[in-house]
Every structure is written in C-alpha cells, then in structure tokens.
Design an enzyme around this catalytic site. Structure first.
Site, short mmCIF file in Angstrom:
data_model
loop_
_atom_site.label_atom_id
_atom_site.label_comp_id
_atom_site.label_asym_id
_atom_site.label_seq_id
_atom_site.Cartn_x
_atom_site.Cartn_y
_atom_site.Cartn_z
CB SER A 13 2.60 3.96 -6.93
OG SER A 13 1.95 3.89 -5.67
CB CYS A 76 -2.21 7.03 -7.18
SG CYS A 76 -0.64 7.54 -6.47
CB CYS A 190 -2.23 7.59 0.84
SG CYS A 190 -1.26 6.24 0.10
N1 DGL Z 1 -1.39 5.00 -3.30
C1 DGL Z 1 -0.68 6.21 -3.45
C2 DGL Z 1 -1.51 7.42 -3.05
O1 DGL Z 1 -2.72 7.38 -3.05
C3 DGL Z 1 0.74 6.42 -3.05
C4 DGL Z 1 1.69 5.47 -2.52
C5 DGL Z 1 3.12 5.76 -2.97
O2 DGL Z 1 3.45 5.29 -4.05
O3 DGL Z 1 3.86 6.46 -2.24
O4 DGL Z 1 -0.97 8.46 -2.78
#
Ligand code: DGL
Length: 260
Positions: A13, A76, A190
C-alpha cells in the site's frame, strides 16, 4: 548467458514493502524489480474489506499486464491476509504473500507469551485467527492492532520524525506480564514496522525479540525463482506510485538508499 532479467513485482500500500524488497534484492541481485506502492489507497488498514479486495485485484492486475512479472510478492500483511486466495485464483503468475509469522514466534518464545503487532485489519482477520488456532498451542498470543504505526513509518521516511511517546503508546499492548511470564517475542505483522525497529527498541518497557519475516520471504522467493536464470546486466529497480506523485527530495534520498 541470458540477457533478459527475471522480473519480480513487489507490491504494498505504501513504502513498508521496501523492508521486504531489500531482502529479496539481496537474494536475487540479478533480477529486474518493479515496486508498486498503492499510495493512492494508503492506508489499507482502515479500508473496508470489500472495497479493499476489489482495489488490490485491480491494481495488481494492471501491474501484471504492464510488467509481465515472473513472480509477485505481496509485501503487505493487510493485503495478503485478505486477498491472497483470490489473487492466486485470478492470475497465473506465482504469488508470495506476507502473513503474520506466528508459528516461528511461538516456537522460538521461551516464555510462551508473544504479541502480534499489525494493522487493526490484519489482527482482526480470520486468516490471522486461524494461524493462532493452528500454530499457537501452548503459547499466549496478544493481538495488537495499531491504527497509526504505518503512517508513522511513512512520515519518518519522508523526514518527519514522530515523538517517542506516540510510538510507545502504539506498542504498549504488546508488553504483557501475567502468571509470572512476560512477552519475549513480538511479531512484526506489518511490513512498515521494521522501518521503525530502532524506535521500538528505544521505547520498549523491556527487551524482546522482534520477528521480521522478510528474510524468510526472500528465501521463499529465491527458491521459487531457482530455475529462472540470472541475467548478465539487470536494470535498476523501478518504483511506481499509483497516485502519480513525484516523491519529495527527502523521499528521493531515502529511496536511493534502497537502490531506487
Ligand atoms: N504495509 C502494510 C502491511 O503490511 C499495511 C499498511 C497499511 O496500508 O495500513 O500490513
């Protein structure tokens, strides 16, 4: 010697997927990388599931059409825990996802008390609950959903540091002491969070191990790509923002550290 580089598409994202990209790039330095940041949809953690799944299928589908990757890494957790099954059903290219590393964390924890730190969406998903049912027997798991840490990581990369107290408040729920056992392991669920690792260490109430799944993801990618030959001269990695924005000079400097 082949001269067409294997192409790996890395998707997130935002810029959290850079923490996965750097490990994969080290494992397959010969590959051509396209990094797609769906910053027009950021943050995914706050988006309703139906809208998010439609969006992920659309953005990744378009990127597959444009770049014809040999493999796609969904860097993600929020997207992987929701859309991996649909992505695999819809597209022929192999996908490697990023999902909470609950099994290794429980196996490695000495106190058998761990925390999973992710977006509120990731920790609330059935996918994550199923991992706990399957792999966490005998281990207490605190699920800690953060509404703000992914944005904090983006802010830090853009040169806007966040106060210690704000970071400490987001991770506080990870630190549990009960029945004479303290949390000794926190799963970074995350991909943005490894960007804040030094900040986490500095404000943690006691030392813990922070489990970043990126090295394991890179090993999986290298394994799946073992039959795709190395190129003589791979091109520089490319980053695409779905917003079409031009990164600020500070962000350009940050991205240069990753080879962009
Ligand atoms: N980098 C993303 C993840 O691993 C999420 C961040 C987001 O867009 O809320 O969950």
């Amino acid at each position: 010697m082949p001269n067409t580089a294997a192409t790996i598409l890395v998707f997130d994202s935002g810029l959290g997927g850079l923490t996965v990209f750097r490990e994969i790039a080290a494992a397959r330095p010969d590959a051509r990388f396209v990094y797609v940041a769906d910053d027009a949809g950021f943050p995914y953690g706050n988006m309703p599931e139906e809208a998010l799944i439609t969006r992920i299928l659309h953005v990744i589908g378009k990127a597959i059409d444009q770049h014809a990757p040999d493999l796609v890494v969904v860097a993600c957790n929020t997207a992987s825990t929701l859309a991996l099954t649909e992505l695999r059903a819809r597209f022929k290219v192999p996908f490697v996802g990023t999902v909470p590393a609950i099994k290794p964390a429980c196996a490695q924890s000495a106190t058998k008390r761990i925390a999973v730190l992710g977006t509120q969406a990731t920790v609330g998903r059935e996918y994550t609950r199923a991992l706990i049912r399957e792999f966490a027997a005998g281990c207490d798991v605190a699920l800690v959903g953060s509404p703000r840490l992914a944005s904090f990581a983006e802010a830090e990369l853009a040169g806007e540091p966040v106060a210690d107290a704000a970071i400490a408040a987001e991770i506080a729920g990870c630190f549990v002491e009960a029945s004479g056992r303290r949390t000794d392991m926190v799963v970074l669920a995350c991909t943005h969070y490894p960007l804040l690792l030094e900040r986490f260490r500095a404000v943690a109430p006691w030392p813990v191990a922070w489990l970043d799944p990126a090295p394991a993801i890179a090993r999986r990618v290298a394994d799946l790509m073992r039959n795709v030959p190395a190129a003589a001269a791979p091109p520089s990695p490319r980053i695409v923002f779905t917003s079409g924005r031009a990164p600020s000079p500070t962000l350009v400097r940050a991205l240069a550290k990753y080879g962009f």
